[in-house]
Design a protein around this motif. Structure first.
Motif, PDB file in Angstrom:
ATOM      1  N   GLY A  47     -30.681  22.212 -19.185  1.00  0.00           N
ATOM      2  CA  GLY A  47     -31.136  21.198 -18.590  1.00  0.00           C
ATOM      3  C   GLY A  47     -30.835  19.859 -19.454  1.00  0.00           C
ATOM      4  N   SER A  48     -30.546  18.642 -18.882  1.00  0.00           N
ATOM      5  CA  SER A  48     -30.208  17.526 -19.595  1.00  0.00           C
ATOM      6  C   SER A  48     -31.250  17.092 -20.657  1.00  0.00           C
ATOM      7  N   ASN A  49     -32.545  17.277 -20.121  1.00  0.00           N
ATOM      8  CA  ASN A  49     -33.594  16.750 -21.124  1.00  0.00           C
ATOM      9  C   ASN A  49     -33.626  17.544 -22.222  1.00  0.00           C
ATOM     10  N   ALA A  50     -33.375  19.024 -22.262  1.00  0.00           N
ATOM     11  CA  ALA A  50     -33.254  19.679 -23.503  1.00  0.00           C
ATOM     12  C   ALA A  50     -32.297  19.406 -24.169  1.00  0.00           C
ATOM     13  N   ALA A  81     -28.539  17.566 -33.287  1.00  0.00           N
ATOM     14  CA  ALA A  81     -27.564  18.933 -33.037  1.00  0.00           C
ATOM     15  C   ALA A  81     -26.380  18.228 -33.033  1.00  0.00           C
ATOM     16  N   PRO A  82     -25.245  19.056 -33.442  1.00  0.00           N
ATOM     17  CA  PRO A  82     -24.286  18.524 -33.884  1.00  0.00           C
ATOM     18  C   PRO A  82     -23.086  18.473 -32.714  1.00  0.00           C
ATOM     19  N   ALA A  83     -23.344  17.769 -31.643  1.00  0.00           N
ATOM     20  CA  ALA A  83     -22.751  17.765 -30.540  1.00  0.00           C
ATOM     21  C   ALA A  83     -21.624  16.518 -30.761  1.00  0.00           C
ATOM     22  N   ASP A  84     -20.407  16.655 -30.029  1.00  0.00           N
ATOM     23  CA  ASP A  84     -19.704  15.459 -30.091  1.00  0.00           C
ATOM     24  C   ASP A  84     -19.769  14.743 -28.710  1.00  0.00           C
ATOM     25  N   LEU A  85     -19.747  15.403 -27.526  1.00  0.00           N
ATOM     26  CA  LEU A  85     -19.739  14.713 -26.119  1.00  0.00           C
ATOM     27  C   LEU A  85     -21.267  15.132 -25.433  1.00  0.00           C
ATOM     28  N   PHE A  86     -21.618  14.304 -24.907  1.00  0.00           N
ATOM     29  CA  PHE A  86     -22.967  14.654 -23.932  1.00  0.00           C
ATOM     30  C   PHE A  86     -22.548  14.086 -22.372  1.00  0.00           C
ATOM     31  N   ILE A  87     -22.781  15.083 -21.648  1.00  0.00           N
ATOM     32  CA  ILE A  87     -22.693  14.721 -20.392  1.00  0.00           C
ATOM     33  C   ILE A  87     -24.105  14.926 -19.313  1.00  0.00           C
ATOM     34  N   SER A  88     -24.826  14.037 -19.039  1.00  0.00           N
ATOM     35  CA  SER A  88     -26.166  14.473 -18.428  1.00  0.00           C
ATOM     36  C   SER A  88     -26.046  14.054 -16.786  1.00  0.00           C
ATOM     37  N   ALA A  89     -27.065  14.910 -16.190  1.00  0.00           N
ATOM     38  CA  ALA A  89     -27.241  14.774 -14.643  1.00  0.00           C
ATOM     39  C   ALA A  89     -27.733  13.637 -14.363  1.00  0.00           C
ATOM     40  N   ASP A  90     -28.516  12.735 -15.217  1.00  0.00           N
ATOM     41  CA  ASP A  90     -28.998  11.581 -14.470  1.00  0.00           C
ATOM     42  C   ASP A  90     -28.855  10.609 -15.762  1.00  0.00           C
ATOM     43  N   ALA A 144     -24.733  19.054 -18.654  1.00  0.00           N
ATOM     44  CA  ALA A 144     -25.849  19.774 -17.662  1.00  0.00           C
ATOM     45  C   ALA A 144     -25.480  20.992 -17.062  1.00  0.00           C
ATOM     46  N   ALA A 145     -26.503  21.752 -17.002  1.00  0.00           N
ATOM     47  CA  ALA A 145     -26.042  23.124 -16.397  1.00  0.00           C
ATOM     48  C   ALA A 145     -25.256  23.010 -15.086  1.00  0.00           C
ATOM     49  N   SER A 146     -25.430  22.186 -13.935  1.00  0.00           N
ATOM     50  CA  SER A 146     -24.805  22.404 -13.047  1.00  0.00           C
ATOM     51  C   SER A 146     -23.184  21.943 -12.977  1.00  0.00           C
ATOM     52  N   LEU A 147     -22.700  21.789 -14.124  1.00  0.00           N
ATOM     53  CA  LEU A 147     -21.535  21.310 -14.540  1.00  0.00           C
ATOM     54  C   LEU A 147     -20.485  22.346 -14.902  1.00  0.00           C
ATOM     55  N   TYR A 200     -23.558  11.384 -12.889  1.00  0.00           N
ATOM     56  CA  TYR A 200     -23.385  12.025 -14.181  1.00  0.00           C
ATOM     57  C   TYR A 200     -22.651  11.117 -15.126  1.00  0.00           C
ATOM     58  N   PRO A 201     -23.516  10.636 -16.318  1.00  0.00           N
ATOM     59  CA  PRO A 201     -22.647   9.892 -17.421  1.00  0.00           C
ATOM     60  C   PRO A 201     -22.207  10.593 -18.424  1.00  0.00           C
ATOM     61  N   ALA A 202     -21.284  10.245 -18.864  1.00  0.00           N
ATOM     62  CA  ALA A 202     -20.626  11.054 -20.041  1.00  0.00           C
ATOM     63  C   ALA A 202     -20.479  10.017 -21.200  1.00  0.00           C
ATOM     64  N   ALA A 203     -20.662  10.513 -22.374  1.00  0.00           N
ATOM     65  CA  ALA A 203     -20.482   9.525 -23.480  1.00  0.00           C
ATOM     66  C   ALA A 203     -20.253  10.476 -24.911  1.00  0.00           C
TER      67      ALA A 203
END
Lengths: 264, 358, 231
Positions: free
Chosen positions: A69-72, A81-90, A41-44, A225-228
């Motif tokens: 933005g977490s939605n995007a 998209a080839p991401a390993d980790l996701f940290i969302s703001a909600d 998330a951008a705020s991080l 902020y959950p992470a996974a």
């Protein structure tokens, strides 16, 4: 016919050199491991940049972080998209991916908390106390309130807060919605918007804005902020990075910015 | 109304220095390509501002560089018929013609639209668009358009250059009518001698940016010292004649002029009409004795004024024939054999058929 | 046929409004600038040319950012215009129109300039000898002859305006009803999981509008040229 291709020693040598060099352009560097890709998330931004840099130093593995933005980000992950980790703001966006089976459920973990604040440009002298029915519309005048659009977590929290305080209807048609919280922050910092709603951590990161007041926690859902780690993550070092982010050593980077670190 | 011109200007590689007067009637400007004829017209029209010079039309000073005076083209009241018709493609013929009258707010009496249309025979063309007209038709419309702008002076720049012979023969009479009926002073550029002979009241000869000669057409045309007039294939003189009588039996006409009486193949004009005819130098033979038993109809006594050897084989001889200049072109051999010299009395012989009107 | 939600309709109508205003307002300026570039020579003409064509080569976001610096609420010109004339561009459809106009301007200028350079000056000369002063020559000869070029340029600029995204979103954000044009609406829908259906609907509308503009421009062009060349 003989005009088509003229033999010349220079051409022959160049051609040969190109042929020999070309394969090596495709060969990956044998030594360096693939970077770990994080969608956050951008705020991080400030906090995570620092934490990742620290980890990069000690592990020797590069980290690439994409902030939005977490939605995007959630949508991009949906699209592969080839991401390993996701940290969302909600939690909503993390839940969405989780329900679609795109996360490694065992790694899901609530990482951080945050607060919502009302900010103004540093030079502004506006004074407001946030309480039910407070004079937000009046303070805006003919300007606009810089918040995030409704799909972005910060936007959802902001709208919820204003609704619960009973001032949403007065300002609903006077907002300037942004794609992410840093963009909203920039609008206030630049003086384009007289007031805005961002996270405490954003206000801390930007000297060109000042905090007018903090929104009471009761006015909105808890900011979590959950992470996974993502299901399709193939990088062996990804788990190491996630562990580090959740570790005690990483706390300082987040607390420095104003995040609340949620205990394990 | 006299046009007076004295200018100096550089057009690309051509250094133009010209001065002449153009009284009423049609002033022809003659010269080879690139001599500066069009440049002179453009200066008169006001499309070019000379570095130095003075141009007046009647009492109006159009240009005076010493006084820093320059009247722009659109205020000069000078019509211009260009080499190309230059009709406005987005307007009909009628609208093009009206354009000429629309902007001119001149005191000069308006030339009647219908009269111009009749004069140039363009009535059938009125509703059409310029793109559908032939070259000759378009050029007639261009002339009409210039006329309808009530010009004090009309400039015509080789208007018949891109038109075939047949059409040319059709349009030339219109130009004559402009000169005679509408009485508009015209400055007419051409490098075709036959047009000049027929139309010019005054003739200005331009050579390489300089005026080689200027004056009444008849006298300028008979000057054999002018290199661009003489030694041309069609060098000759203009004769002003009057139709005396017709011979119906032999289908001939008798013409009276200062040089004497001429017999020519029958022409259409009635007795008493005034005409101009062109006598080519190569059609004039000479004899030192009155010829006998010869087929040549016209024998006129004359004496030699001047002799100008040409290139190679020929020599041009200027004759005075009862006050009328004539030019004869013969071989130098013949001239030598006959012992010709200035002052000598001779007989000028012109075949009847040499006068076929072409 | 297409079941469009009110938000989607708003975006479409706003786009049409913004683009029309953008083209209509910039047309006189484009005409003047094109005429200057085609017919006049003066010191600094190269600079003018560069400035005019700049939005063509700059990333649209850069242009949008410069507009923000100039015309934003806190911008150099923006504050002045608001204080003295009450003209506001920030976060308003007028700002979206300004962004669209700036991005489409070079296309219009280029088209008109080409048309001007193709005008037969000899016709203008002839008109002058017939008594028409320079402004009248322009109105009665030059303007009709460059008509097709003006229209082609306007349509091109209109199409460009309809698709304008980068400069708009940077300058006036993405406010539904005010500055959320067709392009930014599609963008917003693609940012949200589940927004595909709406995005595709708007894409369909976008394609239809573009095709219509193209066909119209082709027709006008063809008819225009036929008239100019005298059928």
């Amino acid at each position: 016919m003989h005009r088509c291709f003229r033999f010349s020693p220079l051409r022959a040598v160049s051609l040969l050199a190109a042929v020999l060099v070309l394969p090596s352009a495709f060969a990956a560097e044998p030594e360096a491991p693939a970077p770990v890709v994080v969608f956050a998330a951008a705020s991080l931004k400030n906090a995570l940049d620092d934490a990742a840099a620290a980890w990069q130093q000690r592990s020797g593995v590069k980290v690439t972080i994409s902030y939005a933005g977490s939605n995007a980000l959630a949508r991009q992950i949906e699209q592969g998209a080839p991401a390993d980790l996701f940290i969302s703001a909600d939690e909503d966006w993390m839940k969405l991916l989780s329900n679609e089976g795109l996360t490694q459920k065992s790694t899901e973990h609530d990482l951080l908390g945050n607060h919502l604040v009302l900010v103004a440009p540093a030079a502004s002298t506006v004074k407001l106390h946030i309480e039910p029915g407070f004079a937000l519309a009046a303070a805006l005048g003919d300007g606009r309130l810089a918040i995030c659009n409704q799909s972005v977590p910060a936007g959802k929290y902001s709208a919820a807060a204003l609704q619960s305080l009973g001032v949403w209807s007065g300002v609903e048609s006077h907002t300037a919605p942004s794609e992410n919280v840093r963009a909203a922050l920039a609008l206030v910092a630049r003086g384009e918007a007289p007031l805005g709603i961002v996270y405490t951590t954003d206000a801390n990161a930007e000297p060109a804005v000042r905090v007018v007041d903090t929104f009471p926690e009761s006015s909105h859902a808890p900011i979590v902020y959950p992470a996974a780690r993502l299901r399709d993550s193939k990088n062996p070092h990804a788990q190491e990075l996630l562990d580090f982010i959740e570790s005690v050593q990483a706390r300082e980077y987040f607390e420095k910015q104003g995040f609340t670190v949620l205990s394990h | 109304m006299t046009l007076s011109l004295s200018v100096r200007h550089r057009f690309g590689s051509l250094e133009l220095e010209a001065a002449f007067d153009s009284p009423d009637g049609l002033t022809a400007v003659f010269g080879a390509s690139g001599a500066g004829k069009t440049s002179i017209l453009r200066l008169i029209a006001g499309l070019v501002r000379p570095v130095q010079g003075r141009i007046t039309l009647g009492d109006d000073v159009l240009v005076d560089t010493a006084q820093r005076r320059f009247v722009p083209a659109y205020r000069r009241g000078i019509g211009y018929v260009f080499q190309e018709p230059r009709l406005l493609p987005h307007l009909t013929v009628r609208q093009n013609l009206a354009y000429g009258g629309f902007f001119s707010r001149r005191q000069a009496p308006a030339i009647d639209f219908d009269r111009v249309v009749a004069l140039l025979d363009i009535g059938a063309l009125l509703p059409r668009h310029p793109g559908t007209l032939s070259g000759g038709e378009a050029q007639r419309v261009a002339i009409g358009r210039a006329l309808l702008s009530r010009p004090r002076l009309l400039l015509m720049d080789e208007p018949l250059a891109s038109i075939d012979e047949l059409r040319k023969a059709e349009i030339l009479p219109y130009v004559e009518r402009l000169r005679d009926e509408l009485r508009i002073p015209i400055v007419y550029v051409s490098h075709a001698l036959d047009e000049i002979v027929r139309l010019a009241t005054t003739l200005v000869v331009v050579n390489r940016g300089r005026i080689a000669a200027a004056g009444p057409a008849g006298s300028v045309l008979s000057r054999i010292d002018l290199p661009i007039l003489a030694h041309r294939r069609d060098a000759g003189v203009v004769l002003d004649v009057e139709v005396d009588a017709h011979d119906e039996h032999w289908h001939l006409s008798r013409l009276r002029c200062r040089a004497g009486l001429l017999s020519v193949p029958r022409i259409a004009h009635p007795p008493g009409s005034a005409l101009r005819i062109w006598v080519r130098a190569r059609d004039v033979s000479l004899a030192t004795e009155p010829p006998r038993d010869t087929s040549i109809l016209n024998v006129l006594p004359a004496h030699i004024v001047q002799m100008a050897p040409g290139d190679g084989a020929t020599v041009d001889i200027l004759l005075d024939c009862g006050g009328q200049p004539l030019i004869s072109r013969i071989t130098r051999l013949s001239a030598s054999q006959l012992g010709l010299a200035p002052g000598m009395p001779v007989f000028a012989m012109i075949k009847g058929v040499a006068f076929e009107r072409g | 046929m297409l079941d469009l939600s009110p938000d989607e309709w708003t975006a479409i109508l706003l786009s049409l409004r913004v683009s029309t205003v953008a083209v209509a307002c910039s047309l006189p300026f484009a005409l003047i600038i094109a005429w200057l570039l085609a017919r006049r020579r003066f010191a600094g003409i190269v600079v003018l040319e560069g400035l005019v064509y700049l939005p063509l080569t700059l990333p649209p976001v850069v242009t949008g950012y410069m507009l923000l610096l100039l015309f934003g609420r806190a911008g150099w010109l923006g504050a002045f215009l608001n204080a003295h004339f009450g003209i506001v561009f920030a976060f308003r459809w007028t700002g979206a129109a300004l962004a669209a106009a700036v991005m489409g301007f070079p296309l219009m200028v280029r088209s008109i300039r080409l048309a001007l350079e193709g005008v037969d000056r000899r016709l203008e000369e002839a008109a002058a000898t017939l008594g028409a002063a320079p402004p009248l020559v322009f109105a009665s000869v030059t303007l009709p002859l460059i008509g097709p070029g003006i229209i082609a340029g306007a349509i091109l600029a209109f199409a460009r305006s309809m698709g304008e995204f980068g400069a708009t979103i940077t300058f006036v954000s993405n406010i539904p009803g005010e500055t959320q044009t067709l392009a930014t609406a599609i963008y917003t829908f693609t940012q949200v999981p589940g927004g595909d259906a709406a995005a595709l609907r708007l894409v369909a509308v976008s394609v239809v509008l573009s095709l219509a503009a193209l066909i119209l421009s082709e027709q006008l062009d063809r008819r225009g040229w036929r008239r100019v060349l005298g059928r």
